[in-house]
Design an enzyme around this catalytic site. Structure first.
Site, PDB file in Angstrom:
ATOM      1  N   ALA A   1     -12.201 -43.143  -7.550  1.00  0.00           N
ATOM      2  CA  ALA A   1     -13.525 -42.813  -7.984  1.00  0.00           C
ATOM      3  C   ALA A   1     -13.595 -42.077  -9.389  1.00  0.00           C
ATOM      4  O   ALA A   1     -12.459 -41.340  -9.393  1.00  0.00           O
ATOM      5  CB  ALA A   1     -14.529 -41.883  -7.011  1.00  0.00           C
ATOM      6  N   GLY A   2     -14.381 -42.649 -10.102  1.00  0.00           N
ATOM      7  CA  GLY A   2     -14.566 -42.067 -11.541  1.00  0.00           C
ATOM      8  C   GLY A   2     -13.637 -42.691 -12.686  1.00  0.00           C
ATOM      9  O   GLY A   2     -13.846 -42.159 -13.799  1.00  0.00           O
TER      10      GLY A   2
ATOM     11  N   GLY B   1     -18.911 -43.360  -9.753  1.00  0.00           N
ATOM     12  CA  GLY B   1     -19.593 -44.041 -10.609  1.00  0.00           C
ATOM     13  C   GLY B   1     -19.920 -43.480 -11.983  1.00  0.00           C
ATOM     14  O   GLY B   1     -20.691 -43.947 -12.792  1.00  0.00           O
TER      15      GLY B   1
ATOM     16  N   ASN C   1     -14.406 -49.290  -8.458  1.00  0.00           N
ATOM     17  CA  ASN C   1     -15.506 -50.266  -8.180  1.00  0.00           C
ATOM     18  C   ASN C   1     -16.201 -50.391  -9.547  1.00  0.00           C
ATOM     19  O   ASN C   1     -16.340 -51.236 -10.299  1.00  0.00           O
ATOM     20  CB  ASN C   1     -16.238 -49.752  -7.177  1.00  0.00           C
ATOM     21  N   THR C   2     -17.110 -49.351  -9.975  1.00  0.00           N
ATOM     22  CA  THR C   2     -18.024 -49.310 -10.909  1.00  0.00           C
ATOM     23  C   THR C   2     -17.484 -49.855 -12.306  1.00  0.00           C
ATOM     24  O   THR C   2     -17.904 -50.368 -13.021  1.00  0.00           O
ATOM     25  CB  THR C   2     -18.636 -47.787 -11.059  1.00  0.00           C
TER      26      THR C   2
ATOM     27  N   LYS D   1     -11.350 -46.480   5.413  1.00  0.00           N
ATOM     28  CA  LYS D   1     -11.508 -45.645   4.253  1.00  0.00           C
ATOM     29  C   LYS D   1     -12.499 -44.306   4.756  1.00  0.00           C
ATOM     30  O   LYS D   1     -13.720 -44.739   4.624  1.00  0.00           O
ATOM     31  CB  LYS D   1     -11.689 -46.171   3.042  1.00  0.00           C
TER      32      LYS D   1
END
Ligand SMILES: CC(=O)[C@@H](O)[C@H](O)COP(=O)(O)O
EC number: 2.8.1.10
Length: 265
Positions: A194-195, A168, A216-217, A107
């Protein structure tokens, strides 16, 4: 016509079929036990690892992520988090390939600055070209720019991963029309990366026709990461099913739910 059962609806990346369309990160968890429990609850098959920050065997004396996410069960997606130039990113991918005995899936993320963590698209294009030429299967983190997404596909990336919002931030999808444009023009999987903040963000991405979501976050930062991981799994599945089922068109005026033909009197 019979609809395909959800398990027939595989996500194909670099010639391999996956049942899960939820890809997860491995950072920000309290410990490796929580990483394992959340990854299992998410039913993720592809897990991404920041090669410069995570021990996958480089430090034999420290806890090894692969002890809780074994390679016979998960597809590891080494990522170049923390790289700010094409050169650094390419070097990191080569290091990962060496550590993982020739594993080519990677990635790519090349960041532009520390405040926004937006991708540096010029450096990303440069690194993608080099990595593809070097035999890597590149899944590439990028902005939600449809032209750039197409260029990355043309270069030979095996999946294009536009952001929903800054890494994040948990802001959710900021520009659904850009994502729609990217999806409609793509011949490779489009995975929102993301986001994402909560389950409805993941469902919206899938309802737009994205092929998967990487996060992830939203999971690791939740009060109950395992429960959120399960919610994300269900949201991705529900969004995919809704996309395949085909939503009704939006109309300005009402239309009665019960038929009016043949009303008595
Ligand atoms: C884990 C990863 O590879 C990143 O691209 C990023 O961390 C994902 O973004 P969120 O943390 O916002 O889900």
């Amino acid at each position: 016509m019979t609809s395909p059962a959800p398990h027939d609806d595989a996500l194909l990346i670099a010639g391999k079929a996956y049942r899960s369309r939820l890809l997860t990160g491995t950072g920000k968890f309290t410990d490796l036990d929580q990483t394992r429990a959340a990854t299992e609850a998410a039913a993720a098959e592809i897990v991404t690892v920041a090669i410069r920050r995570t021990n996958i065997g480089q430090n034999p004396d420290e806890p090894n992520l692969l002890d809780v996410l074994p390679l016979d069960r998960y597809t590891l997606l080494p990522n170049t988090a923390g790289c700010y130039s094409a050169e650094e990113a390419v070097r990191t991918c080569r290091l990962a390939r060496e550590l993982l005995d020739g594993h080519n899936l990677t990635k790519l993320e090349v960041l532009g600055d520390r405040k926004t963590l937006f991708p540096d698209v010029v450096q990303t294009l440069k690194a993608a070209e080099q990595l593809v030429a070097d035999g890597f299967d590149v899944m590439v983190y990028t902005s939600d720019d449809p032209i750039l997404a197409k260029r990355l596909e043309e270069i030979g990336c095996v999946a294009v991963m536009p952001l929903a919002a800054p890494i994040g931030s948990g802001l959710g999808i900021q520009n659904r029309y850009n994502l729609l444009e990217i999806v409609e023009n793509a011949k490779v999987p489009i995975i929102v990366d993301a986001g994402v903040g909560t389950a409805s963000d993941a469902a919206i991405a899938m309802e737009l026709g994205c092929d998967g979501v990487l996060m992830n976050t939203a999971i690791a930062g939740a009060k109950d990461p395992v429960r959120m991981a399960r919610a994300m799994k269900l949201a991705v599945q529900a969004g995919r099913d809704a996309f395949l089922a085909g939503r009704i068109p939006r109309k300005r005026y009402a239309s009665a739910s019960s038929p009016i033909d043949g009303l008595i009197g």
